[in-house]
Design a protein around this motif. Structure first.
Motif, PDB file in Angstrom:
ATOM      1  N   LYS A 100      34.318 -36.839  45.094  1.00 26.25           N
ATOM      2  CA  LYS A 100      33.240 -36.699  44.118  1.00 26.25           C
ATOM      3  C   LYS A 100      32.589 -35.329  44.261  1.00 26.25           C
ATOM      4  O   LYS A 100      32.437 -34.798  45.353  1.00 26.25           O
TER       5      LYS A 100
ATOM      6  N   TYR B  33      38.022 -39.668  37.696  1.00 27.42           N
ATOM      7  CA  TYR B  33      36.575 -39.734  37.867  1.00 27.42           C
ATOM      8  C   TYR B  33      35.892 -39.885  36.505  1.00 27.42           C
ATOM      9  O   TYR B  33      36.409 -39.442  35.482  1.00 27.42           O
ATOM     10  N   VAL B  47      31.820 -42.544  39.247  1.00 25.98           N
ATOM     11  CA  VAL B  47      32.818 -43.330  39.951  1.00 25.98           C
ATOM     12  C   VAL B  47      34.080 -42.501  40.174  1.00 25.98           C
ATOM     13  O   VAL B  47      34.413 -41.628  39.380  1.00 25.98           O
ATOM     14  N   ILE B  54      38.683 -48.608  42.716  1.00 28.30           N
ATOM     15  CA  ILE B  54      37.534 -47.720  42.856  1.00 28.30           C
ATOM     16  C   ILE B  54      37.451 -47.227  44.298  1.00 28.30           C
ATOM     17  O   ILE B  54      37.511 -48.013  45.240  1.00 28.30           O
ATOM     18  N   LYS B  57      31.556 -45.375  44.161  1.00 26.67           N
ATOM     19  CA  LYS B  57      30.717 -45.439  42.974  1.00 26.67           C
ATOM     20  C   LYS B  57      29.292 -45.070  43.330  1.00 26.67           C
ATOM     21  O   LYS B  57      28.853 -45.277  44.461  1.00 26.67           O
ATOM     22  N   PHE B  61      26.282 -46.602  38.779  1.00 21.99           N
ATOM     23  CA  PHE B  61      27.433 -47.439  38.395  1.00 21.99           C
ATOM     24  C   PHE B  61      27.162 -48.867  38.831  1.00 21.99           C
ATOM     25  O   PHE B  61      27.691 -49.336  39.844  1.00 21.99           O
TER      26      PHE B  61
END
Lengths: 113, 113
Positions: A100, B33, B47, B54, B57, B61
């Motif tokens: 991320k 993503y 996420v 997943i 998150k 989310f």
């Protein structure tokens, strides 16, 4: 929780001069940093990146400098062109996470002809 | 050059309705993503998705959100019961194995009335 900060909301420079965009981060786990450029109504476009094992990365007119001790990075654009006018986002990620990206608030660059 | 595509470009919906935002990531990418950007704010991670599940998150989310990769090409974000505060630009992104650079789609502007 502003882990990545771009303290200058806007920057205006003359065509041909240098643009310097700054970014600060707080999370020591970040080990990879990216700059994205964004035009209105478009998605972010990847520009240049740097790993924490380096202190400089250059790609054409764009250079990113990383100062790990200060937790600071900067993007230099030389020479600036009117087409560079856009919002620039700094982003950071840590190898230990899922990929991320944590973004800064962005800096709007205006390059005047 | 391969690119991430998103449909629709603009979705208008009534509060409480379900919406599905669609993305086609770059074909050989493995990590996917969703991010969102509320008007005037920074791009926020929602996420990450890898190997059909997943990976991580964010707090945003919640149970109203879900993601799915129903086939080998599409990656979808579903919001079950939209709220006014879900109005934002939603960006899909992807990257390949061993790369931190994520490539973003053009975004879907979601307007909840």
């Amino acid at each position: 929780d502003q882990q990545v900060k771009q303290n200058s909301p806007s920057l205006s420079v003359q065509e041909g001069r240098i643009s310097i965009l700054n970014c600060d981060y707080t999370n020591s786990m970040f080990d990879y940093f990216l700059w994205y450029k964004k035009y209105p109504a478009e998605g972010p476009t990847f520009l240049i990146s740097i790993s924490s094992i380096k202190d400089k990365n250059e790609d054409g007119r764009f250079t990113v400098f990383l100062n790990k001790s200060a937790k600071h990075l900067s993007l230099h654009i030389v020479p600036s062109q009117p087409g560079d006018s856009a919002v620039y986002f700094c982003a950071a990620t840590a190898s230990s996470n899922t990929g991320k990206l944590i973004f800064g608030q962005g800096t709007t660059l205006q390059v005047k002809p | 050059e391969p690119e991430v595509t998103q449909t629709p470009s603009h979705q208008v919906t009534q509060m409480g309705q379900e919406v599905i935002l669609r993305c086609v990531p770059i074909s050989n990418h493995l990590y996917f993503y969703w991010y969102r950007q509320i008007l005037g704010q920074k791009v926020e991670f929602l996420v990450s998705f890898y190997n059909n599940e997943i990976s991580e998150k964010s707090e945003i989310f919640d149970d109203q959100f879900s993601v799915e990769r129903p086939d080998g090409s599409n990656f979808t974000l579903k919001i079950r019961s939209t709220k006014l505060e879900d109005s934002a630009m939603y960006f899909c992104a992807s990257n390949g194995l061993g790369y931190n650079e994520q490539f973003f789609g053009p975004g879907t502007r979601l307007t909840v009335l």
